[in-house]
Design a protein around this motif. Sequence first.
Motif, PDB file in Angstrom:
ATOM      1  N   ARG A 269       5.679 -48.346  65.246  1.00  0.00           N
ATOM      2  CA  ARG A 269       4.610 -47.578  65.881  1.00  0.00           C
ATOM      3  C   ARG A 269       4.894 -47.192  67.327  1.00  0.00           C
ATOM      4  O   ARG A 269       3.973 -46.878  68.078  1.00  0.00           O
ATOM      5  CB  ARG A 269       3.304 -48.361  65.823  1.00  0.00           C
TER       6      ARG A 269
ATOM      7  N   ASN B  93       8.069 -43.267  71.068  1.00  0.00           N
ATOM      8  CA  ASN B  93       9.352 -42.579  71.209  1.00  0.00           C
ATOM      9  C   ASN B  93      10.104 -42.660  69.882  1.00  0.00           C
ATOM     10  O   ASN B  93      10.647 -43.696  69.510  1.00  0.00           O
ATOM     11  CB  ASN B  93      10.161 -43.210  72.339  1.00  0.00           C
ATOM     12  N   SER B  94      10.139 -41.541  69.157  1.00  0.00           N
ATOM     13  CA  SER B  94      10.715 -41.524  67.803  1.00  0.00           C
ATOM     14  C   SER B  94      12.215 -41.808  67.784  1.00  0.00           C
ATOM     15  O   SER B  94      12.715 -42.444  66.855  1.00  0.00           O
ATOM     16  CB  SER B  94      10.419 -40.200  67.113  1.00  0.00           C
ATOM     17  N   GLU B  95      12.942 -41.368  68.799  1.00  0.00           N
ATOM     18  CA  GLU B  95      14.390 -41.639  68.853  1.00  0.00           C
ATOM     19  C   GLU B  95      14.654 -43.130  69.025  1.00  0.00           C
ATOM     20  O   GLU B  95      15.517 -43.701  68.359  1.00  0.00           O
ATOM     21  CB  GLU B  95      15.035 -40.884  70.018  1.00  0.00           C
TER      22      GLU B  95
ATOM     23  N   GLN C  31      12.592 -45.528  68.276  1.00  0.00           N
ATOM     24  CA  GLN C  31      12.119 -46.175  67.054  1.00  0.00           C
ATOM     25  C   GLN C  31      13.175 -46.089  65.951  1.00  0.00           C
ATOM     26  O   GLN C  31      13.451 -47.080  65.274  1.00  0.00           O
ATOM     27  CB  GLN C  31      10.811 -45.538  66.582  1.00  0.00           C
ATOM     28  N   LYS C  32      13.787 -44.929  65.796  1.00  0.00           N
ATOM     29  CA  LYS C  32      14.820 -44.727  64.768  1.00  0.00           C
ATOM     30  C   LYS C  32      16.001 -45.667  64.999  1.00  0.00           C
ATOM     31  O   LYS C  32      16.461 -46.341  64.079  1.00  0.00           O
ATOM     32  CB  LYS C  32      15.285 -43.269  64.790  1.00  0.00           C
TER      33      LYS C  32
END
Length: 100
Positions: A37, A40-42, A44-45
């Motif tokens: 959750r 920052n999607s990068e 998190q990935k």
Amino acid sequence: MGVYQITNTVNGKVLISTSPNLKNRWLTLCLQLDMGRHANSELQKDWNELGEENFTYEVIEEQEVAEDTDIRWELRQMEKAWLEKLQPYGERGYNKLPRD
């Protein structure tokens, strides 16, 4: 309050951010990332692929909070200086380029 850096020890990318409570910030971040959750999607990935053991948390600037301190303003100024210094964008980091 202060500025912290999360470093991906595999590729060297960093995230620069601030918190009014540095003591508990890493625990909160780990919880967000473990639950998938984090905003920052990068980051998190990479966390999902590499795991917590490949990231470090470091306080890079800390200030005591005075009673009359505008915490949000102070944190923005501190973060702005570190973003300018480290340029953690693109291949170097997880931060988004600031909008002028």
